[in-house]
Design an enzyme around this catalytic site. Sequence first.
Site, PDB file in Angstrom:
ATOM      1  N   ASP A 237      48.191  36.723  47.445  1.00 17.46           N
ATOM      2  CA  ASP A 237      47.374  35.747  48.163  1.00 17.46           C
ATOM      3  C   ASP A 237      45.994  36.302  48.507  1.00 17.46           C
ATOM      4  OD1 ASP A 237      47.109  33.231  49.763  1.00 17.46           O
ATOM      5  OD2 ASP A 237      46.987  34.652  51.432  1.00 17.46           O
TER       6      ASP A 237
ATOM      7  N   GLU B  30      45.554  35.182  43.217  1.00 16.28           N
ATOM      8  CA  GLU B  30      44.781  34.035  43.669  1.00 16.28           C
ATOM      9  C   GLU B  30      43.375  34.558  43.965  1.00 16.28           C
ATOM     10  OE1 GLU B  30      44.170  30.812  47.241  1.00 16.28           O
ATOM     11  OE2 GLU B  30      44.896  32.821  47.605  1.00 16.28           O
TER      12      GLU B  30
END
EC number: 2.4.1.18
Length: 651
Positions: free
Chosen positions: A321, A374
């Site tokens: 993330d 990401e």
Amino acid sequence: MAKKASSKEPATFSLLTDFDIHLFKSGKHYRLYEKLGSHVITAGGKKGVYFAVWAPNAKAVSVIGNFNSWNNAEHKLNPRWDESGIWEAFFPGLGKGEIYKYAIHSNTGDYLEKADPFAMYAEVAPKTASIVWETNYKWKDANWLKERKNSIGKPKPYSVYEIHFGSWRRKVEEGNRSLTYLEMASELVDYIKETGFTHVEFLPVMEHPFFGSWGYQVTGYFAPSSRYGSPEEFMQLVDALHEAEIGVILDWVPSHFPGDDHGLYRFDGTHLYEHADPRKGFHPDWKSYIFNYGRKEVKSFLISNAVYWIDKYHIDGLRVDAVASMLYLDYSRKAGEWEPNQYGGRENLESIEFLKELNEVVYGDFPDAITIAEESTAWPGVSRPTYLGGLGFGQKWMMGWMHDTLHFFQEDSINRKYHMNEITFSIMYAFTENFMLPLSHDEVVHGKGPIIGRMTGDEWRRFANLRLLYTYMYTHPGTKLLFMGCEFAQTSEWKHDLSLDWHLLQYDLHKGILNLFKDLNALYKAEPALYQFGFEARGFEWIDYSDRENSVMVYLRKAEAKEDQLLVVCNFTPEVRQHYRIGVGIRGYWKEIFNSDNVRYGGSGLLNQGQIATSPVKYHGRDYSISLSLPPLGISVFKLEKEVGEFELGS
């Protein structure tokens, strides 16, 4: 609960060797979970629990719990002599199931009660203590792991269903509770088998105190959330998915952590895990704290955690993330709120080195696993090997494709001819990284509404546009990711404390979108052209991207075998286009194998039936051509059914 400990005095015992300490202090201990935390063992002929915790700025540490009435004067830990900052002790008589925390008297004068950073299990929130645990699960996924190993380096379809565990389905009749790990092992597995996705990706399942954080504010990095069951029950869910030939990806958050009193923040009264400088250690967007990636022991903690989930839980991959927030010192900061690196730049050099080492360790130990970044900027080489100067991830989210595509579909079809560059631009950079095309949870929250809400026109056009969007996504190079609910056109914005709107499947248009996904996943798996060269330019060829007036574009998806190539024709307007001529380079018969306007999906049923023979009419710079009917707001996919010689056609 285990019986009361027979002795409050620690026995002399340690799981840590001098080599362990050397690795830990040098940032190279990648199995730290085997040494730190709580471990049920037998020592000196006695069964008990060994505790070890890193707290270098403590002057006293003890274990508190129900077994000593939370009295910090008992069950004291001993500091190691080697200046590692680790405190440890073995207590006979304690066992699995004990609830505990560490009581830390800091050199700063603070008294802290902290959960164990390495705890494998925790109390159900809002309670915050750790639980002594050991797992003896007997895995049944040997065939899956063998196949995963055998497929290293081989291209394969990769369609990911992204799930927030607590809101996929809920038991409304039982107080609107979330499903358990064991219930998901039945219901989710059946659903993924039915819809045909190759993988599931769970938003963070690691223990987190605030349910509204969706799991992104982690306090228990080594513990699957007890909201849904025990660690063994989560293992059983992973096992069931693997037995059904479905891969499992976990969302992993090494970018920041919350400031809850029982968590990592100021763990021993000082900035131990987080960077002390708020310009590097505090995240302004999420009001959370950023790991000190330059601290060797913190690096051992984080990389050990990544390895832990793949090692102990047989996880197939980690989606990392907020990588962009880790790469830039000025991320979401104004002038004066950040400090340049030693070369005067904005790159976070310590974080970059951490990410490279993370990927080297994961792929070194588990070459059949995957890491996915990401990353929302144009940072070069995110998914390139570290030995070529990259960060070493296996794949990267293609955020530019997502933003451009959704913006394009928000345009009324009459205006799309002025915006065709938005839908064609992604091919300009599609092969610079190993891209995954995401329509993720971030696109259906914070007032953005559902994906169907971004489509223009009346109800029929909105659903036709949605079918067009999804089919375009599956025929575009790259792997795929879709957030739950999008596969049946959820009409409300996602809410983490409510179930998806499963009742919508009683309506034909919503059922049609689900049918579309079943068939798209089947098509994706069946056709090598859609995945064999998904990250390479040789897997894609434009036939025509210049017909802006009609908002039509045509391209080939190509595989190793010439006969496996697919012709993809996109009509981004509601106008039916009859006798639309397209140039092809092969003489023979083409057959439509997919059409997003099929009545099975809620479309009008304008199909190209039977075999379509080429004509010796040169078009689009090719020797032959075919004449097609283009469905309204639709995509048609054709495959060469038979290549013929110069005198065979029509004979």
